[in-house]
Design a protein around this motif. Sequence first.
Motif, PDB file in Angstrom:
ATOM      1  N   ARG A  51       0.866  -1.171   0.000  1.00 29.00           N
ATOM      2  CA  ARG A  51       0.000   0.000   0.000  1.00 29.00           C
ATOM      3  C   ARG A  51       0.899   1.216   0.000  1.00 29.00           C
ATOM      4  NH1 ARG A  51      -5.169  -0.994   2.147  1.00 29.00           N
ATOM      5  NH2 ARG A  51      -5.490  -3.184   2.639  1.00 29.00           N
ATOM      6  N   PRO A  52       1.559   1.417  -1.101  1.00 29.23           N
ATOM      7  CA  PRO A  52       2.661   2.391  -1.082  1.00 29.23           C
ATOM      8  C   PRO A  52       2.204   3.831  -0.946  1.00 29.23           C
ATOM      9  CG  PRO A  52       2.269   1.639  -3.296  1.00 29.23           C
ATOM     10  CD  PRO A  52       1.339   0.859  -2.418  1.00 29.23           C
ATOM     11  N   TYR A  53       0.964   4.091  -1.179  1.00 27.20           N
ATOM     12  CA  TYR A  53       0.575   5.497  -1.226  1.00 27.20           C
ATOM     13  C   TYR A  53      -0.008   6.006   0.080  1.00 27.20           C
ATOM     14  CZ  TYR A  53       1.975   5.432  -5.956  1.00 27.20           C
ATOM     15  OH  TYR A  53       2.758   5.343  -7.076  1.00 27.20           O
ATOM     16  N   ALA A  54       0.092   5.181   1.117  1.00 23.15           N
ATOM     17  CA  ALA A  54      -0.389   5.647   2.409  1.00 23.15           C
ATOM     18  C   ALA A  54       0.342   6.912   2.823  1.00 23.15           C
ATOM     19  CB  ALA A  54      -0.203   4.559   3.457  1.00 23.15           C
ATOM     20  N   GLY A  69      -2.607   8.986   0.059  1.00 23.10           N
ATOM     21  CA  GLY A  69      -3.394   8.401  -1.010  1.00 23.10           C
ATOM     22  C   GLY A  69      -3.220   9.075  -2.353  1.00 23.10           C
ATOM     23  N   THR A 107      -1.741   9.832  -5.731  1.00 25.45           N
ATOM     24  CA  THR A 107      -0.896   9.057  -6.638  1.00 25.45           C
ATOM     25  C   THR A 107      -0.315   9.939  -7.728  1.00 25.45           C
ATOM     26  OG1 THR A 107      -2.774   8.444  -8.008  1.00 25.45           O
ATOM     27  CG2 THR A 107      -2.171   6.939  -6.229  1.00 25.45           C
TER      28      THR A 107
END
Lengths: 129, 220
Positions: free
Chosen positions: A15-18, A22, A24
């Motif tokens: 969940r890299p965009y935490a 969020g 992107t």
Amino acid sequence: MEGQWYDAEAGPLVRPYAMTGGRTKPGPHGVRFDLIALVVVDPDGGEGAVGAAGSPLGPEHRALLGLCRSETQSVAELAAEADLPVGVVRVLLGDLLEAGHVKVSRPVPPAQLPDERILREVIEGLRAL
Amino acid sequence: MGLHDNGTDGPVAGTGAGADGDDEELAALALKILVAGGFGVGKTTLVGSVSEIRPLRTEEALSRAGELVDDTEGVDQKTTTTVAMDFGRITIRSGLSLYLFGTPGQDRFWFMWDELSQGALGAVVLADTRRLEDCFPAVDYFEHRRIPFVVAVNCFTEARHHGAHEVSRALDLDQGTPVVLCDARDRDSGKEVLIRLVEYAGRVHTARLLESVEPQAGPV
Ligand SMILES: Nc1nc2c(ncn2[C@@H]2O[C@H](COP(=O)(O)OP(=O)(O)O)[C@@H](O)[C@H]2O)c(=O)[nH]1
Ligand SMILES: [Mg+2]
């Protein structure tokens, strides 16, 4: 150099965009930094807030700034050193750029690429390595 | 994209126009070289043997559909995965560096090449004569996009020796595309491959410049 360096194996789900909340995409400038775009710390940039919401620098922002401070870095190097996906690094760099913490060079326009003189320099440099 | 000089991307920087104001020029110049080829052919080994930094791997986040996530609005994070690229650097001098990117070998990551190949100086296609067909896709890819490349035959000891001509014929390469025999584990050998590529990229570029200067009119 064991199996851990084998490329192309998809890693675990992440969940890299935490850490970008969020987001992107980079900020309103909409810049999509090239992998070899070079990032330098703007000496005039303070430690101020980033982002439209004026949120303070997060630990990842600071980590990136720290890496750039020691040496001019490409986007790819930053991602590798900070151990973050490139997409995340792009978003974070967008924040830092907007807040005036860093400057990012544009990649060389392909049509201007290889200047003959530069290429000769590269070849001689490789020979001399 | 690529190295085309056909101007379809609109005016290129440096032609006057004066809209460069925000583009404060940084003296540093970074050139990108791709290293492609089938799985196990020696890409990671080559990048590692010529790079001055320990082999880094940088990750891209992808959606299951195979798109780079930062191109996708509101992607479902549960369907995100990462893919690693080999990555290395060679500093020629202060302000001039080569960056090497090992392209992900599996077919489902091909789309990543489009990003990687943008603005690339050229590519090294690594080949193993025991599985020559593994490099066909890479050869096709760079030929189609007119990205200068050399084929570097990684001479595994167990492999039967093949001459460069044989490989060139088997791959049906355009005339002029260099084929180099190499040992990906050997730094000097790897350097030689890069030198051949840079020389070749220079020749290709010069030829294209001439092409674009001379109109289609016949010879004098
Ligand atoms: N004998 C020999 N082995 C090699 C050579 N180049 C790479 N290898 C080995 O082949 C395997 C695959 O190489 P690697 O660089 O990981 O391939 P990649 O999948 O293209 O990145 C590794 O175990 C390497 O040590 C070579 O020139 N000769
Ligand atoms: Mg590999």
